[in-house]
Design an enzyme around this catalytic site. Structure first.
Site, PDB file in Angstrom:
ATOM      1  N   HIS A  66      13.940   1.878 -71.819  1.00  0.00           N
ATOM      2  CA  HIS A  66      15.010   2.120 -71.004  1.00  0.00           C
ATOM      3  C   HIS A  66      15.340   0.890 -69.803  1.00  0.00           C
ATOM      4  CE1 HIS A  66      18.705   3.869 -69.825  1.00  0.00           C
ATOM      5  NE2 HIS A  66      18.351   3.594 -68.308  1.00  0.00           N
TER       6      HIS A  66
ATOM      7  N   ASP B  34      13.400   5.585 -75.378  1.00  0.00           N
ATOM      8  CA  ASP B  34      14.439   5.679 -74.328  1.00  0.00           C
ATOM      9  C   ASP B  34      15.001   6.859 -74.724  1.00  0.00           C
ATOM     10  OD1 ASP B  34      16.383   5.704 -72.553  1.00  0.00           O
ATOM     11  OD2 ASP B  34      17.572   4.005 -73.500  1.00  0.00           O
TER      12      ASP B  34
ATOM     13  N   SER C  16      23.388   1.452 -69.002  1.00  0.00           N
ATOM     14  CA  SER C  16      22.692   2.999 -68.450  1.00  0.00           C
ATOM     15  C   SER C  16      23.997   3.481 -67.849  1.00  0.00           C
ATOM     16  CB  SER C  16      21.583   2.736 -67.524  1.00  0.00           C
ATOM     17  OG  SER C  16      21.034   4.037 -67.223  1.00  0.00           O
TER      18      SER C  16
END
EC number: 3.1.1.-
Length: 408
Positions: free
Chosen positions: A378, A348, A191
């Site tokens: 995610h 995501d 991320s």
């Protein structure tokens, strides 16, 4: 008695209403994801209330909640030695796996945790367990960096922290101390950590002073651009947990200490409209109509307003900085990057950031492995142990570590 039953039924119904959100049928463990999302939303609402009351910044309050329920001390096992220390003033947690039979030197990964540049820690259970598993299964040294977070610092201080710690680690005497092979070191992150890993990778290949270069980079559902918040994955997953589009845009604004009044305008791409000349030269680098296959673009249409709000880029020029948005880097920079692994998830908002980066890297001649999970969401890779154990979390982690084992 009857009134108690009615009250209980009402409370159950209210809880179900709060927890339930419509999810795609293909997503992994949907009810478990709903519960995880409801827990995170609840923590966000508590932190927002604390902020409203003037007691603390909402991100500090939210991170306090996250760390309070998940912090883990540096606990070693029979197979992995875990130590908290600092590299040139930056806190790190080092995981030393047992040496591989017949090998005097170990391989190594510098890992950067996610959390929107503002949340989480190398010392919470999720990342501690991931790095311990990497160290044990790879017989490697894993350096997990505890970089400073928003609102303590803002862009580009997070990049400075990871660069400082990684450069310290790459010194010959430090590598010798940890018995690490200087030719077998990679960088990775998930991320926002994937964003920082990608930014560091680009920075290091242009740094002639470095004696040792990174052998590979592994980016897990990375954040790579802030120019277009209407890629197909942003449109498809606009409200998908645990990272809705609105939340991701707010993380970007927070990263640059920007104005929340800009968030709604940025959601509809008013910050990079046709009349914003600063964005014109960069638009082709995130042109998903040419970078993504038809199976991904589907029926989605680009959102490029003719007129927008030029004040946004004037006040937050960092939005178009390749150090914050590695997808915007020049092709001459990309072609110098090492072998790359990119993991993406179907459910995501950041899916297309990873897909476009993979395409641009391939076009630049970089050896790229794209690992896509149709039932992934995610953040899923860190959710592998009870009560947040997702089947796709275990599969993504295993696939990621297997690639490292084969390529590092």
């Amino acid at each position: 008695m009857r009134s108690s039953c009615v009250l209980l039924a009402a409370l159950v119904a209210l809880a179900a209403y709060y927890v339930y959100i419509p999810l795609p049928g293909a997503v992994s463990d949907p009810w478990k994801l709903m519960l995880l999302d409801a827990t995170f939303r609840g923590a966000q609402q508590v932190s927002n209330l604390i902020h409203y009351l003037g007691l603390s910044h909402h991100l500090i309050a939210l991170n306090f909640i996250i760390i309070a329920f998940g912090k883990k001390s540096a606990w070693s096992s029979a197979h992995v030695q875990v130590t908290d220390t600092d590299f040139d003033g930056v806190e790190v947690r080092v995981f030393e796996g047992s040496p591989k039979p017949g090998e005097s030197l170990k391989r190594s990964v510098v890992y950067i945790h996610g959390g929107g540049w503002a949340l989480a820690s190398a010392k919470i259970r999720y990342y501690d367990e991931l790095c311990a598993a990497m160290a044990e299964e790879l017989n490697a040294v894993i350096v997990s960096i505890e970089y400073r977070l928003v609102p303590q610092v803002y862009f580009p201080e997070q990049i400075h922290d990871i660069a400082r710690a990684t450069k310290y680690f790459l010194q010959p005497e430090v590598l010798q101390k940890y018995k690490v092979d200087p030719g077998r070191i990679g960088i990775s992150g998930d991320s926002a950590g994937g964003n920082l890993a990608a930014a560091l990778g680009q920075q290091f290949i242009q740094d002639a002073s470095l004696q040792h270069k990174l052998k590979l980079q592994a980016l897990i559902y990375p954040v790579l651009q802030a120019l277009d918040f209407n890629t197909p994955s942003y449109q498809q997953n606009v409200n998908t947990p645990i990272l809705p589009r609105y939340v991701m845009v707010k993380y970007w604004v927070d990263y640059f200490k920007g104005n929340y009044d800009f968030v709604q305008a940025m959601i509809v791409n008013n910050h990079t409209s046709l009349d914003v000349k600063e964005a014109a030269a960069l638009r082709a680098r995130v042109n998903w109509t040419s970078l993504l296959p038809a199976a991904i673009t589907k029926h989605y249409k680009p959102v490029v307003p003719a007129t927008g709000d030029a004040r946004i880029i004037q006040e937050i020029p960092e939005l178009l900085d390749a150090r914050s948005s590695p997808l915007l880097a020049d092709q001459e920079v990309l072609r110098l990057l090492p072998k790359t692994y990119i993991l993406t998830c179907e459910h995501d908002v950041l899916r297309d950031d990873g897909l476009m980066y993979a395409k641009r890297l391939e076009s630049a001649g970089v050896d790229v492995t794209l690992d896509h999970f149709e039932d992934g969401f995610h953040g899923c890779m860190i959710f592998t142990s009870w009560p947040t154990n997702f089947s796709v979390g275990i599969r993504t982690r295993n696939s990621f570590i297997r690639w490292l084992d084969q390529n590092l």
